[in-house]
Design an enzyme around this catalytic site. Structure first.
Site, PDB file in Angstrom:
ATOM      1  N   LYS A   1      39.290  47.165  29.252  1.00 39.51           N
ATOM      2  CA  LYS A   1      40.576  47.162  29.953  1.00 39.51           C
ATOM      3  C   LYS A   1      41.627  47.976  29.192  1.00 39.51           C
ATOM      4  CE  LYS A   1      39.307  44.741  33.493  1.00 39.51           C
ATOM      5  NZ  LYS A   1      39.294  45.322  34.846  1.00 39.51           N
TER       6      LYS A   1
ATOM      7  N   TYR B   1      35.250  42.963  26.637  1.00 38.29           N
ATOM      8  CA  TYR B   1      36.008  43.003  27.893  1.00 38.29           C
ATOM      9  C   TYR B   1      37.392  43.613  27.666  1.00 38.29           C
ATOM     10  CZ  TYR B   1      38.495  41.467  32.044  1.00 38.29           C
ATOM     11  OH  TYR B   1      39.258  41.441  33.199  1.00 38.29           O
TER      12      TYR B   1
ATOM     13  N   ASP C   1      26.765  50.718  43.888  1.00 41.96           N
ATOM     14  CA  ASP C   1      26.758  50.317  42.491  1.00 41.96           C
ATOM     15  C   ASP C   1      27.532  51.378  41.717  1.00 41.96           C
ATOM     16  OD1 ASP C   1      26.281  49.721  39.848  1.00 41.96           O
ATOM     17  OD2 ASP C   1      24.089  49.695  40.014  1.00 41.96           O
TER      18      ASP C   1
ATOM     19  N   THR D   1      39.648  33.595  41.048  1.00 44.06           N
ATOM     20  CA  THR D   1      38.627  34.273  41.837  1.00 44.06           C
ATOM     21  C   THR D   1      37.251  33.859  41.322  1.00 44.06           C
ATOM     22  OG1 THR D   1      38.351  36.200  40.405  1.00 44.06           O
ATOM     23  CG2 THR D   1      40.177  36.278  41.980  1.00 44.06           C
TER      24      THR D   1
END
Length: 234
Positions: A150, A146, A54, A180
């Site tokens: 990034k 998100y 993790d 994916t």
């Protein structure tokens, strides 16, 4: 082009998606590869070293480092591919979920860098690959957290490049929509390849780009690779 045969690699998030495709490419090129992932499928490529980890947990990363040293030795390739998505409105989202995404995408990458890159510097050579996204630097509704992680990774990657040159090369891979399980495992919100509507790259196509960077001669550094489905707007 550089022959990768006999090199050693560690890939976080290597159990699925882009990470898994890259593990297949690396092992097919004769690279001894360890996979670090929360969820390790049974059908991993032969010869890989699967290690549960993790990346948000410092003790788990410490244990991973020790086990990689024991089973593989010091890797010369580090790929930071572990990541998680979230699709929430900033005025309505869950800050606990935001923190989880930050811990995975940003802090997880930093922990892997801090664990493995000092050994590369001591050895005098190595490659670090960080998987970012075209969401970096791109504001869009429901994507703030998100995209922020990034964007931060882009700054981290460039800072690392300057700190470790010329011994270690740093490559940031910036994919567009990729088909994916990422969307299935998004922490909150619903998106699919179909709902985004641009088409999608395959994980293998992204892995091909990474191999292109890794195979460059030692004096050549490919610092950023951006690839998208041709129809993708941003």
């Amino acid at each position: 082009m550089q022959d990768l045969y006999g090199k050693r690699a560690i890939v976080s998030g290597g159990g699925s998606g882009i990470g898994r495709a890259l593990v297949e490419q690396l092992t097919g090129s004769g690279v001894k590869t360890a996979i670090a992932d929360l969820h390790l499928p049974a059908n991993l490529p032969a010869g890989t070293i699967p290690l549960a980890c993790d990346v948000t947990d410092p003790l788990s990363v410490d244990a991973l480092y020790a086990e990689v040293q024991r089973q593989l030795g010091m890797p010369s390739i580090l790929v930071c591919s572990a990541g998680q998505g979230i699709h929430e409105k900033l005025t309505e989202g869950d800050p606990e979920k935001w923190q989880q995404v930050i811990n995975t995408n940003l802090m997880g990458t930093l922990r892997m860098i801090r664990a493995f890159v000092p050994g590369m510097l001591e050895a005098g050579e190595g490659d670090v690959v960080i998987i970012s996204s075209v969401a970096a630097g791109q504001a869009y509704p429901y994507g703030g957290v998100y995209a922020a992680t990034k964007t931060a990774l882009q700054v981290i990657a460039e800072t690392l490049r300057q700190e470790v040159l010329p011994a270690v090369r740093v490559t940031t891979v910036v994919p567009g929509v990729t088909d994916t399980a990422f969307f299935e495992h998004t922490l909150s919100g619903v998106q699919t390849v179909e709902s985004i509507g641009y088409g999608a790259l395959t994980p293998g196509q992204v892995a091909d780009a990474i191999l292109y960077a890794l195979r460059q001669p030692p004096g050549v550094s490919v610092n950023q690779l951006t690839l998208r489905p041709t129809a993708q707007v941003f």
